[in-house]
Design an enzyme around this catalytic site. Structure first.
Site, PDB file in Angstrom:
ATOM      1  N   LYS A   1       0.894  -1.468   0.032  1.00 37.66           N
ATOM      2  CA  LYS A   1       0.083  -0.088  -0.014  1.00 37.66           C
ATOM      3  C   LYS A   1       0.862   1.150   0.121  1.00 37.66           C
ATOM      4  O   LYS A   1       0.555   2.039  -0.801  1.00 37.66           O
ATOM      5  CB  LYS A   1      -1.048   0.025   1.238  1.00 37.66           C
ATOM      6  CG  LYS A   1      -1.993  -1.093   1.169  1.00 37.66           C
ATOM      7  CD  LYS A   1      -3.081  -1.169   2.228  1.00 37.66           C
ATOM      8  CE  LYS A   1      -3.789  -2.394   2.146  1.00 37.66           C
ATOM      9  NZ  LYS A   1      -4.257  -2.974   1.118  1.00 37.66           N
TER      10      LYS A   1
ATOM     11  N   GLU B   1       0.268  -1.198   7.045  1.00 39.23           N
ATOM     12  CA  GLU B   1       0.993  -2.310   6.883  1.00 39.23           C
ATOM     13  C   GLU B   1       2.357  -2.457   7.645  1.00 39.23           C
ATOM     14  O   GLU B   1       2.975  -3.085   7.066  1.00 39.23           O
ATOM     15  CB  GLU B   1       0.963  -2.680   5.429  1.00 39.23           C
ATOM     16  CG  GLU B   1      -0.325  -3.216   4.865  1.00 39.23           C
ATOM     17  CD  GLU B   1      -0.297  -3.537   3.260  1.00 39.23           C
ATOM     18  OE1 GLU B   1      -1.193  -4.203   2.812  1.00 39.23           O
ATOM     19  OE2 GLU B   1       0.693  -3.066   2.789  1.00 39.23           O
TER      20      GLU B   1
ATOM     21  N   GLY C   1     -18.033   5.078  -5.952  1.00 43.80           N
ATOM     22  CA  GLY C   1     -17.225   6.123  -5.804  1.00 43.80           C
ATOM     23  C   GLY C   1     -16.972   6.407  -4.261  1.00 43.80           C
ATOM     24  O   GLY C   1     -16.307   5.550  -3.631  1.00 43.80           O
TER      25      GLY C   1
ATOM     26  N   ASP D   1      -8.386  -5.410 -12.617  1.00 42.50           N
ATOM     27  CA  ASP D   1      -8.377  -5.719 -11.457  1.00 42.50           C
ATOM     28  C   ASP D   1      -8.311  -4.530 -10.304  1.00 42.50           C
ATOM     29  O   ASP D   1      -8.108  -3.450 -11.058  1.00 42.50           O
ATOM     30  CB  ASP D   1      -6.597  -6.127 -11.803  1.00 42.50           C
ATOM     31  CG  ASP D   1      -6.152  -6.590 -10.565  1.00 42.50           C
ATOM     32  OD1 ASP D   1      -6.786  -6.626  -9.232  1.00 42.50           O
ATOM     33  OD2 ASP D   1      -4.909  -6.576 -10.327  1.00 42.50           O
TER      34      ASP D   1
ATOM     35  N   GLY E   1      -7.722   1.757  -4.004  1.00 47.71           N
ATOM     36  CA  GLY E   1      -7.735   2.415  -3.083  1.00 47.71           C
ATOM     37  C   GLY E   1      -6.404   3.110  -2.772  1.00 47.71           C
ATOM     38  O   GLY E   1      -6.470   4.427  -2.489  1.00 47.71           O
ATOM     39  N   ASP E   2      -5.559   2.568  -3.374  1.00 50.40           N
ATOM     40  CA  ASP E   2      -4.096   3.245  -3.163  1.00 50.40           C
ATOM     41  C   ASP E   2      -3.911   4.629  -3.968  1.00 50.40           C
ATOM     42  O   ASP E   2      -3.494   5.579  -3.571  1.00 50.40           O
ATOM     43  CB  ASP E   2      -2.962   2.347  -3.308  1.00 50.40           C
ATOM     44  CG  ASP E   2      -3.138   1.185  -2.382  1.00 50.40           C
ATOM     45  OD1 ASP E   2      -3.330   1.484  -1.093  1.00 50.40           O
ATOM     46  OD2 ASP E   2      -2.567   0.126  -2.522  1.00 50.40           O
TER      47      ASP E   2
ATOM     48  N   SER F   1      -7.622   3.363 -12.749  1.00 49.91           N
ATOM     49  CA  SER F   1      -6.598   2.316 -12.194  1.00 49.91           C
ATOM     50  C   SER F   1      -6.906   0.877 -12.152  1.00 49.91           C
ATOM     51  O   SER F   1      -6.196  -0.198 -12.238  1.00 49.91           O
ATOM     52  CB  SER F   1      -5.854   2.612 -10.748  1.00 49.91           C
ATOM     53  OG  SER F   1      -6.934   2.339  -9.846  1.00 49.91           O
TER      54      SER F   1
ATOM     55  N   GLY G   1      -2.676  -5.740 -11.823  1.00 54.50           N
ATOM     56  CA  GLY G   1      -1.445  -5.294 -10.995  1.00 54.50           C
ATOM     57  C   GLY G   1      -1.820  -3.780 -10.503  1.00 54.50           C
ATOM     58  O   GLY G   1      -2.550  -3.040 -11.132  1.00 54.50           O
TER      59      GLY G   1
END
Ligand code: RIB
Length: 304
Positions: free
Chosen positions: A42, A141, A222, A244, A249-250, A280, A285
């Protein structure tokens, strides 16, 4: 406009991705379709998102003294992210995430490895460097004590913090009060409020319970956020062909950090972040599909 300076403190993992048409049941063995590996984590993902969207980015993290660690450092450097403060340790190997992608969704298991060797004292040793940031971007993390140390230091230095509380744990109230904006998804919000997994997770109720600044990500729906006057607002998701969702979120967090550190109002920043995260998910990936600034601006224009 000068590029905003964003410091990301967080994880760096190698993602081992298996694609499958069905999820195996417990005790069942099945054949998957494709295996790939990518740079991820992340923290590293958010650093890449910020760099592609136009920020000057510094990464603080920890990798093992191994091939994966080198691969992660090179990938960040290629994106123009400053990795001078990424620590390399010999007693732990680089973090790993095993990711199963099925039906446009994913399940992730992280083995933190070296990420857990990023300690509170590493953060205090970098005080001078952190002081030279417009925004601090954090996830969970790395050890909680390190997240806590980073938030306290940022407060002392008067630097706004965006905390992406993933993976979710219940967070102390006094820590939440020191965060500028928290960005959970609906599930993470109920956990961080200590409501557990089975509670009524209607976003309205959860957001009413949370008194601070919050932007809640809603996947293809959203994002929802509380405006300054306490009103709950919804920025609808954008329609794309999802391949994917890992790293969506990142991308959202990186985009939000870039826009807010440039001085954009919250509604504009959320709109930009929703568009960036939609783009994204169109590639496999976490980092592969992260858009450039120009792509997001064009995408918003064409959809208006
Ligand atoms: O948010 C996606 C990321 O979560 C993956 O890249 C994986 O490494 C885990 O950290």
């Amino acid at each position: 406009m000068a590029k905003p300076k964003i410091t990301v403190i967080g994880s760096m993992n190698i993602d081992m991705v298996t694609e499958t048409d069905v999820m195996p049941n417990q005790g069942e063995t099945i054949f998957g379709s494709v295996f790939s590996s990518f740079t991820g984590g992340k923290g590293a993902n958010q650093a890449v998102a910020c760099a592609r969207l136009g920020a000057q980015v510094r990464m603080i993290g920890c990798v093992g003294n191994d091939h994966f660690g080198k691969q992660l450092l090179e990938a960040l450097q290629k994106e123009g992210v400053n990795t001078d403060d990424v620590k390399t340790v010999t007693h732990q190997s680089t973090g790993i995430a095993t990711i199963t992608v099925c039906d446009n969704d994913n399940r992730i298991i992280v083995i933190p490895g070296a990420n857990y060797s990023l300690l509170p004292e590493d953060i205090s040793a970098l005080k001078e460097m952190i002081a030279d940031s417009d925004m601090l971007l954090l996830q969970q993390e790395i050890p909680f004590a390190t997240v806590e140390a980073a938030i306290k230091l940022a407060n002392e230095l008067d630097i706004p913090v965006i905390l992406n509380p993933a993976p979710a744990i219940k967070l102390p109230q006094e820590l939440l009060e020191q965060v500028y904006i928290i960005t959970p998804n609906e599930y993470e919000l109920s956990i961080l409020l200590g409501l557990g997994d089975n509670s009524d997770r209607s976003f309205q109720r959860l957001m009413d319970l949370y008194p601070h600044r919050i932007v809640m990500t809603g996947g293809s729906n959203g994002a929802f956020y509380k405006s300054l006057d306490g009103e709950i607002k919804h920025e609808p998701g954008r329609k794309v062909q999802a391949v994917d969702t890992t790293g969506a979120g990142d991308t959202f967090n990186g985009a939000l950090a870039v826009k807010l550190s440039e001085g954009s109002p919250l509604d504009e920043a959320v709109k930009f972040a929703v568009a960036a995260s939609a783009l994204s998910v169109t590639k496999l990936g976490a980092q592969s599909g992260m858009p450039l600034r120009i792509d997001v601006e064009r995408f918003i224009e064409t959809q208006n």
